[in-house]
Every structure is written in structure tokens, then in C-alpha cells.
Design a protein around this motif. Sequence first.
Motif, mmCIF file in Angstrom:
data_model
loop_
_atom_site.group_PDB
_atom_site.id
_atom_site.type_symbol
_atom_site.label_atom_id
_atom_site.label_comp_id
_atom_site.label_asym_id
_atom_site.label_seq_id
_atom_site.Cartn_x
_atom_site.Cartn_y
_atom_site.Cartn_z
ATOM 1 N N ALA A 99 0.835 -1.201 0.000
ATOM 2 C CA ALA A 99 0.000 0.000 0.000
ATOM 3 C C ALA A 99 0.873 1.255 0.000
ATOM 4 C CB ALA A 99 -0.917 0.004 1.219
ATOM 5 N N THR A 100 0.374 2.302 -0.631
ATOM 6 C CA THR A 100 1.054 3.594 -0.613
ATOM 7 C C THR A 100 0.634 4.370 0.635
ATOM 8 O OG1 THR A 100 -0.713 4.694 -1.846
ATOM 9 C CG2 THR A 100 1.046 3.641 -3.131
ATOM 10 N N TYR A 101 1.341 5.466 0.903
ATOM 11 C CA TYR A 101 0.957 6.308 2.038
ATOM 12 C C TYR A 101 -0.450 6.860 1.843
ATOM 13 C CZ TYR A 101 5.924 6.178 3.257
ATOM 14 O OH TYR A 101 7.178 5.780 3.602
ATOM 15 N N ARG A 102 -0.805 7.126 0.599
ATOM 16 C CA ARG A 102 -2.163 7.611 0.316
ATOM 17 C C ARG A 102 -3.188 6.526 0.655
ATOM 18 N NH1 ARG A 102 -4.004 11.740 -2.870
ATOM 19 N NH2 ARG A 102 -1.880 12.110 -3.603
ATOM 20 N N ALA A 140 10.532 10.306 -18.399
ATOM 21 C CA ALA A 140 9.473 9.540 -19.074
ATOM 22 C C ALA A 140 8.141 9.722 -18.355
ATOM 23 C CB ALA A 140 9.862 8.065 -19.133
ATOM 24 N N ALA A 141 8.185 9.762 -17.026
ATOM 25 C CA ALA A 141 6.951 9.978 -16.265
ATOM 26 C C ALA A 141 6.377 11.359 -16.546
ATOM 27 C CB ALA A 141 7.228 9.806 -14.772
ATOM 28 N N ASP A 142 7.259 12.386 -16.651
ATOM 29 C CA ASP A 142 6.787 13.739 -16.974
ATOM 30 C C ASP A 142 6.115 13.778 -18.343
ATOM 31 O OD1 ASP A 142 7.664 14.711 -14.601
ATOM 32 O OD2 ASP A 142 9.442 15.726 -15.403
ATOM 33 N N ASP A 157 -5.955 10.234 -11.687
ATOM 34 C CA ASP A 157 -5.559 9.229 -12.674
ATOM 35 C C ASP A 157 -4.086 9.386 -13.060
ATOM 36 O OD1 ASP A 157 -8.110 8.229 -12.671
ATOM 37 O OD2 ASP A 157 -8.766 9.374 -14.415
ATOM 38 N N ILE A 158 -3.633 10.634 -13.202
ATOM 39 C CA ILE A 158 -2.237 10.871 -13.571
ATOM 40 C C ILE A 158 -1.301 10.400 -12.462
ATOM 41 C CG2 ILE A 158 -0.543 12.658 -14.123
ATOM 42 C CD1 ILE A 158 -2.833 14.280 -15.332
ATOM 43 N N TYR A 159 -1.658 10.685 -11.221
ATOM 44 C CA TYR A 159 -0.827 10.250 -10.103
ATOM 45 C C TYR A 159 -0.753 8.732 -10.036
ATOM 46 C CZ TYR A 159 0.614 9.270 -5.317
ATOM 47 O OH TYR A 159 1.256 8.759 -4.215
ATOM 48 N N THR A 160 -1.881 8.064 -10.226
ATOM 49 C CA THR A 160 -1.903 6.597 -10.170
ATOM 50 C C THR A 160 -1.072 5.989 -11.284
ATOM 51 O OG1 THR A 160 -4.120 6.674 -9.195
ATOM 52 C CG2 THR A 160 -3.422 4.588 -10.147
ATOM 53 N N GLU A 161 -1.117 6.586 -12.460
ATOM 54 C CA GLU A 161 -0.440 6.020 -13.625
ATOM 55 C C GLU A 161 1.054 6.327 -13.632
ATOM 56 O OE1 GLU A 161 -0.008 3.910 -17.132
ATOM 57 O OE2 GLU A 161 -1.783 4.065 -15.846
ATOM 58 N N SER A 165 4.251 13.575 -8.430
ATOM 59 C CA SER A 165 3.652 14.232 -7.280
ATOM 60 C C SER A 165 2.620 15.260 -7.738
ATOM 61 C CB SER A 165 4.730 14.921 -6.440
ATOM 62 O OG SER A 165 5.287 16.013 -7.155
ATOM 63 N N LEU A 166 1.730 15.620 -6.829
ATOM 64 C CA LEU A 166 0.694 16.606 -7.161
ATOM 65 C C LEU A 166 1.332 17.952 -7.505
ATOM 66 C CD1 LEU A 166 -1.977 15.784 -4.426
ATOM 67 C CD2 LEU A 166 -1.630 14.747 -6.670
ATOM 68 N N THR A 167 2.432 18.290 -6.813
ATOM 69 C CA THR A 167 3.135 19.540 -7.117
ATOM 70 C C THR A 167 3.711 19.504 -8.529
ATOM 71 O OG1 THR A 167 3.711 19.768 -4.780
ATOM 72 C CG2 THR A 167 4.970 21.095 -6.362
ATOM 73 N N ARG A 168 4.280 18.360 -8.909
ATOM 74 C CA ARG A 168 4.860 18.236 -10.249
ATOM 75 C C ARG A 168 3.780 18.289 -11.322
ATOM 76 N NH1 ARG A 168 8.343 20.010 -13.457
ATOM 77 N NH2 ARG A 168 8.917 18.627 -15.173
ATOM 78 N N ILE A 169 2.643 17.672 -11.078
ATOM 79 C CA ILE A 169 1.541 17.711 -12.040
ATOM 80 C C ILE A 169 1.059 19.139 -12.232
ATOM 81 C CG2 ILE A 169 -0.831 16.961 -12.457
ATOM 82 C CD1 ILE A 169 -0.149 14.372 -10.959
ATOM 83 N N ALA A 170 0.958 19.892 -11.115
ATOM 84 C CA ALA A 170 0.533 21.292 -11.210
ATOM 85 C C ALA A 170 1.543 22.117 -12.011
ATOM 86 C CB ALA A 170 0.353 21.880 -9.810
ATOM 87 N N ALA A 171 2.855 21.851 -11.800
ATOM 88 C CA ALA A 171 3.883 22.580 -12.550
ATOM 89 C C ALA A 171 3.812 22.262 -14.042
ATOM 90 C CB ALA A 171 5.269 22.221 -12.001
ATOM 91 N N LEU A 172 3.579 20.996 -14.376
ATOM 92 C CA LEU A 172 3.444 20.613 -15.785
ATOM 93 C C LEU A 172 2.227 21.285 -16.413
ATOM 94 C CD1 LEU A 172 4.275 16.785 -15.601
ATOM 95 C CD2 LEU A 172 5.647 18.567 -16.702
ATOM 96 N N ARG A 173 1.147 21.390 -15.648
ATOM 97 C CA ARG A 173 -0.049 22.039 -16.184
ATOM 98 C C ARG A 173 0.240 23.500 -16.512
ATOM 99 N NH1 ARG A 173 -5.258 20.546 -15.974
ATOM 100 N NH2 ARG A 173 -4.999 19.065 -14.262
ATOM 101 N N ARG A 174 0.997 24.184 -15.644
ATOM 102 C CA ARG A 174 1.346 25.580 -15.913
ATOM 103 C C ARG A 174 2.258 25.691 -17.130
ATOM 104 N NH1 ARG A 174 1.745 25.687 -10.196
ATOM 105 N NH2 ARG A 174 4.017 25.389 -10.340
ATOM 106 N N GLU A 175 3.226 24.785 -17.249
ATOM 107 C CA GLU A 175 4.137 24.837 -18.391
ATOM 108 C C GLU A 175 3.397 24.623 -19.705
ATOM 109 O OE1 GLU A 175 7.178 21.971 -17.754
ATOM 110 O OE2 GLU A 175 7.933 22.911 -15.903
#
Length: 287
Positions: A99-102, A140-142, A157-161, A165-175
Amino acid sequence: MADAPEYLYELWNSDGLGTWKILRHPIEKKTACRIFFTYPGGRRAAVSRQRLEAAGVIHHGTARRRLHLTPPDIPGPGTASESAPTREDQIAELLRAGATYRDVERQLGAAWAEARQVRVDRAIPFPPGRAKRFRAELDAADQAAARMLLAGASVEDIYTETRCSLTRIAALRRELGSRVPARPRPRRAVDEVLALYTRATADGGHQQWTGPRRGRTKVLIQGRTQRFNVRHLTFERAHGRPPTGRVRSTCGLTDCITGTHLADAVIRGTAPATATATATATERTSS
């Protein structure tokens, strides 16, 4: 002659299967309020002296480590825990199962720091697929996360796949300049929300509000924009008119929203005469 060293004691299930050991944590200093000690590895910590000396045992840190003032009794062979199973045992079992921490947070309500401390204390390794990744794997994950963002995938879904991290996903969305896609949110009827967040007391004489609130005001939220004051709503249903001024409970139970237990300025006798006359006329009309 030097004083004999003093310790705090911790009962440790070394393998999670009932092989108990007693860990000794050296006491460095005592003050009127605190006892300062050292964990293995040199990490310093402190606990309340009054609480520990009064109870003989105290829980410390987010991992809730159970520290004793005197050496505790060791449970018999095969005993799973002091009061089987402990919270730490449950966390360790989930972590060993992959199990993950989540996942641990969702199932047990444990903070990530608590689960992380259990992993460290019991030397639970990460599953092979979740070990530390190299730069090529992170790149590759990015790229995979960016494709999923452009396709409108949810953050969950992106985090599971990709394990980004949620911070990294938010940064990619801004980019990428990708906006959060509009997703319809279900809207409940007022009576459904009342049923969801209202709880009857043990004696059945009161209805308590357990839902969202804003300050001291009980707030019933329907959909994304419409908001209703719960006390005003139940008062109007009980008295057949909108309240005048503040609505307060008269039964002594702060969170009670039973309409007949609520009083506005008119009922309390603090409203202007014109408002009182209007309210009285409205009640007569509705009845």
C-alpha cells in the motif's frame, strides 16, 4: 560517583509477528515540565514529564510511539501486540502488502509522516516498482503526465499512472498552459443534504448539524454556488415564515437545528414592533 543512567522504555514488535524487544532511550535531561531523551540514531525528542509520571506511559510523535517510565512486561510468545492489533501493526501490514501512504491515509486515517515513521522503524522496504527512480525514468513519467493532461485526465488518474507528485503535475499544467477541465459536480436536493449531515441525539429530542459551516453559522451547501443557512431553513419550515434577525437555539444544545428549538428576534422579543407585527401576520396567514 556519577549518577546511574536513566532511560525511557519502548516495547517493540521487532518482526511484526510477536517477537518483542524492549528498546532503551537514554534520558539526557529533566526539567519541571519536560523529559529530554534520545532515539536510536541520535534523534533528540522530549515528552511531558507531568503526564508521563502520572500515567507511567505516554504516546510520542506522529507515529504514536508508546514510551514507558519503567521497563514494561513482555507479552507472551506469539502475541501480536500489547492490545492486538495496534495502529502501528495495521499500518505495517498495509505497507508490507504494497500500500502507498495515500492508501494508508484513506483506510486508517493515518498521516503520511506516521506511515513513513512506521516504515523506518520496522525497516519495511519499498516495493520494486516504487523504488527511487533515475532521471530517465522521471523524464518519461513527466512526458506521460503531460500527454494525460492534454487528454483531459484527472490529477488522480495521472498520479496513479505515473507516480508524479501533485506539485509536479501542477507545474506541468502551468508549463503546458493546460486549464483544468470543467467536470460536472453532482447536486443534491436540500432534503438529501439535510438527511446526510443531520444526526439525532441519543434521546431523540434534538437534531444536530454535522455538515459544513462558516464560522458559527451552520451552512448547508447545495451544488457549487447556492448556499442556505440551515437554521434559517429549518426555522422557516417550522414557523411558516422567514426569521427576523439572528436565529439561536433555545434548548441549550449549540448545534441543534430542530425548527421548534430555534428562536429569532421576534420570538425573543428583541425585534422592532413593525417586524413583530409583520411576522405575526405571516404566521397567521401560513397557518
